[in-house]
Design a protein around this motif. Structure first.
Motif, PDB file in Angstrom:
ATOM      1  N   ASP A 103       0.824  -1.213   0.000  1.00  0.00           N
ATOM      2  CA  ASP A 103       0.000   0.000   0.000  1.00  0.00           C
ATOM      3  C   ASP A 103       0.857   1.262   0.000  1.00  0.00           C
ATOM      4  N   GLU A 104       1.901   1.250   0.804  1.00  0.00           N
ATOM      5  CA  GLU A 104       2.759   2.437   0.906  1.00  0.00           C
ATOM      6  C   GLU A 104       3.488   2.702  -0.404  1.00  0.00           C
ATOM      7  N   LEU A 105       3.987   1.658  -1.047  1.00  0.00           N
ATOM      8  CA  LEU A 105       4.692   1.841  -2.315  1.00  0.00           C
ATOM      9  C   LEU A 105       3.742   2.273  -3.424  1.00  0.00           C
ATOM     10  N   GLU A 106       2.486   1.840  -3.349  1.00  0.00           N
ATOM     11  CA  GLU A 106       1.486   2.298  -4.307  1.00  0.00           C
ATOM     12  C   GLU A 106       1.220   3.796  -4.118  1.00  0.00           C
ATOM     13  N   LYS A 107       1.161   4.239  -2.872  1.00  0.00           N
ATOM     14  CA  LYS A 107       0.966   5.663  -2.588  1.00  0.00           C
ATOM     15  C   LYS A 107       2.173   6.478  -3.050  1.00  0.00           C
ATOM     16  N   VAL A 108       3.378   5.944  -2.872  1.00  0.00           N
ATOM     17  CA  VAL A 108       4.596   6.626  -3.327  1.00  0.00           C
ATOM     18  C   VAL A 108       4.567   6.781  -4.851  1.00  0.00           C
ATOM     19  N   ALA A 109       4.178   5.727  -5.562  1.00  0.00           N
ATOM     20  CA  ALA A 109       4.098   5.801  -7.026  1.00  0.00           C
ATOM     21  C   ALA A 109       3.044   6.809  -7.465  1.00  0.00           C
ATOM     22  N   ASP A 110       1.898   6.830  -6.781  1.00  0.00           N
ATOM     23  CA  ASP A 110       0.844   7.797  -7.093  1.00  0.00           C
ATOM     24  C   ASP A 110       1.329   9.222  -6.856  1.00  0.00           C
ATOM     25  N   THR A 111       2.043   9.443  -5.759  1.00  0.00           N
ATOM     26  CA  THR A 111       2.593  10.760  -5.453  1.00  0.00           C
ATOM     27  C   THR A 111       3.582  11.197  -6.529  1.00  0.00           C
ATOM     28  N   ASN A 112       4.416  10.266  -6.991  1.00  0.00           N
ATOM     29  CA  ASN A 112       5.382  10.558  -8.052  1.00  0.00           C
ATOM     30  C   ASN A 112       4.657  10.962  -9.342  1.00  0.00           C
ATOM     31  N   ASP A 113       3.581  10.235  -9.681  1.00  0.00           N
ATOM     32  CA  ASP A 113       2.808  10.578 -10.876  1.00  0.00           C
ATOM     33  C   ASP A 113       2.192  11.972 -10.751  1.00  0.00           C
ATOM     34  N   GLN A 114       1.680  12.289  -9.573  1.00  0.00           N
ATOM     35  CA  GLN A 114       1.078  13.605  -9.352  1.00  0.00           C
ATOM     36  C   GLN A 114       2.129  14.715  -9.453  1.00  0.00           C
ATOM     37  N   GLN A 115       3.327  14.463  -8.933  1.00  0.00           N
ATOM     38  CA  GLN A 115       4.401  15.457  -9.042  1.00  0.00           C
ATOM     39  C   GLN A 115       4.749  15.710 -10.505  1.00  0.00           C
ATOM     40  N   ARG A 116       4.821  14.661 -11.281  1.00  0.00           N
ATOM     41  CA  ARG A 116       5.128  14.803 -12.707  1.00  0.00           C
ATOM     42  C   ARG A 116       4.040  15.605 -13.416  1.00  0.00           C
ATOM     43  N   LEU A 117       2.772  15.349 -13.088  1.00  0.00           N
ATOM     44  CA  LEU A 117       1.666  16.077 -13.699  1.00  0.00           C
ATOM     45  C   LEU A 117       1.727  17.569 -13.359  1.00  0.00           C
ATOM     46  N   VAL A 118       1.972  17.875 -12.094  1.00  0.00           N
ATOM     47  CA  VAL A 118       2.014  19.278 -11.674  1.00  0.00           C
ATOM     48  C   VAL A 118       3.194  20.004 -12.312  1.00  0.00           C
ATOM     49  N   THR A 119       4.353  19.372 -12.349  1.00  0.00           N
ATOM     50  CA  THR A 119       5.512  20.041 -12.958  1.00  0.00           C
ATOM     51  C   THR A 119       5.310  20.224 -14.457  1.00  0.00           C
ATOM     52  N   THR A 120       4.631  19.300 -15.114  1.00  0.00           N
ATOM     53  CA  THR A 120       4.328  19.447 -16.542  1.00  0.00           C
ATOM     54  C   THR A 120       3.384  20.621 -16.767  1.00  0.00           C
ATOM     55  N   ALA A 121       2.350  20.737 -15.934  1.00  0.00           N
ATOM     56  CA  ALA A 121       1.418  21.857 -16.056  1.00  0.00           C
ATOM     57  C   ALA A 121       2.130  23.178 -15.765  1.00  0.00           C
ATOM     58  N   TYR A 122       2.965  23.194 -14.752  1.00  0.00           N
ATOM     59  CA  TYR A 122       3.718  24.396 -14.386  1.00  0.00           C
ATOM     60  C   TYR A 122       4.616  24.824 -15.550  1.00  0.00           C
ATOM     61  N   THR A 123       5.312  23.873 -16.151  1.00  0.00           N
ATOM     62  CA  THR A 123       6.200  24.156 -17.281  1.00  0.00           C
ATOM     63  C   THR A 123       5.413  24.697 -18.463  1.00  0.00           C
ATOM     64  N   ALA A 124       4.218  24.154 -18.695  1.00  0.00           N
ATOM     65  CA  ALA A 124       3.388  24.630 -19.804  1.00  0.00           C
ATOM     66  C   ALA A 124       2.963  26.080 -19.581  1.00  0.00           C
ATOM     67  N   TYR A 125       2.586  26.425 -18.349  1.00  0.00           N
ATOM     68  CA  TYR A 125       2.196  27.802 -18.069  1.00  0.00           C
ATOM     69  C   TYR A 125       3.381  28.758 -18.203  1.00  0.00           C
ATOM     70  N   ILE A 126       4.541  28.348 -17.745  1.00  0.00           N
ATOM     71  CA  ILE A 126       5.736  29.187 -17.889  1.00  0.00           C
ATOM     72  C   ILE A 126       6.050  29.390 -19.377  1.00  0.00           C
ATOM     73  N   ALA A 127       5.883  28.348 -20.183  1.00  0.00           N
ATOM     74  CA  ALA A 127       6.128  28.469 -21.623  1.00  0.00           C
ATOM     75  C   ALA A 127       5.142  29.445 -22.257  1.00  0.00           C
ATOM     76  N   MET A 128       3.886  29.417 -21.801  1.00  0.00           N
ATOM     77  CA  MET A 128       2.898  30.366 -22.331  1.00  0.00           C
ATOM     78  C   MET A 128       3.272  31.801 -21.959  1.00  0.00           C
ATOM     79  N   TYR A 129       3.684  32.013 -20.720  1.00  0.00           N
ATOM     80  CA  TYR A 129       4.106  33.352 -20.300  1.00  0.00           C
ATOM     81  C   TYR A 129       5.331  33.797 -21.099  1.00  0.00           C
TER      82      TYR A 129
END
Length: 137
Positions: A103-129
């Motif tokens: 369960d803990e390793l599944e949560k760690v993997a989910d957290t990693n996926d969420q971090q990747r999603l947020v950094t991708t969105a952040y990078t896209a907004y910076i590129a637009m600016y």
């Protein structure tokens, strides 16, 4: 030049501060990653109970919330915790704790996926600016 601007300066005057929201989400994910790492590290500690952070939706709701003041010695203090125990009722292991590594390793993997999603969105907004401001970043 773009790097020196704060997320507040980049956000629209009216509306959602997307970059600030991304920053808060990344901070929450970092805190969750730390709590989950503690769970994995204590997987063999007798009596240890797995912890997790409050859901991110709660972070957003608490942004405008007020905490109760303890005006009398008999009053209970308001809750101000970030990590909470996660008693799932699964039972204890041979070590006498309630940590399930799967369960803990599944949560760690989910957290990693969420971090990747947020950094991708952040990078896209910076590129637009950058495109709007005409920089070659």
């Amino acid at each position: 030049m773009l790097e020196a601007m704060s997320s507040q300066a980049l956000s629209a005057h009216h509306g959602t501060d997307v970059l600030g929201l991304a920053e808060r989400r990344l901070n929450w994910l970092q805190a969750r990653e730390s709590v989950l790492a503690g769970n994995v590290a204590n997987a063999n500690t007798p009596g240890y109970v797995a912890k997790d952070v409050s859901p991110f939706v709660g972070v957003l709701q608490n942004q405008m919330a007020m905490t109760l003041a303890q005006t009398e010695p008999g009053h209970m203090a308001g809750r101000n915790e970030t990590a909470r125990t996660n008693r799932s009722g699964v039972g204890t292991s041979r070590d006498g704790n309630e940590v399930r590594l799967e369960d803990e390793l599944e949560k760690v993997a989910d957290t990693n996926d969420q971090q990747r999603l947020v950094t991708t969105a952040y990078t896209a907004y910076i590129a637009m600016y950058s495109a709007v401001l005409g920089s070659n970043a």
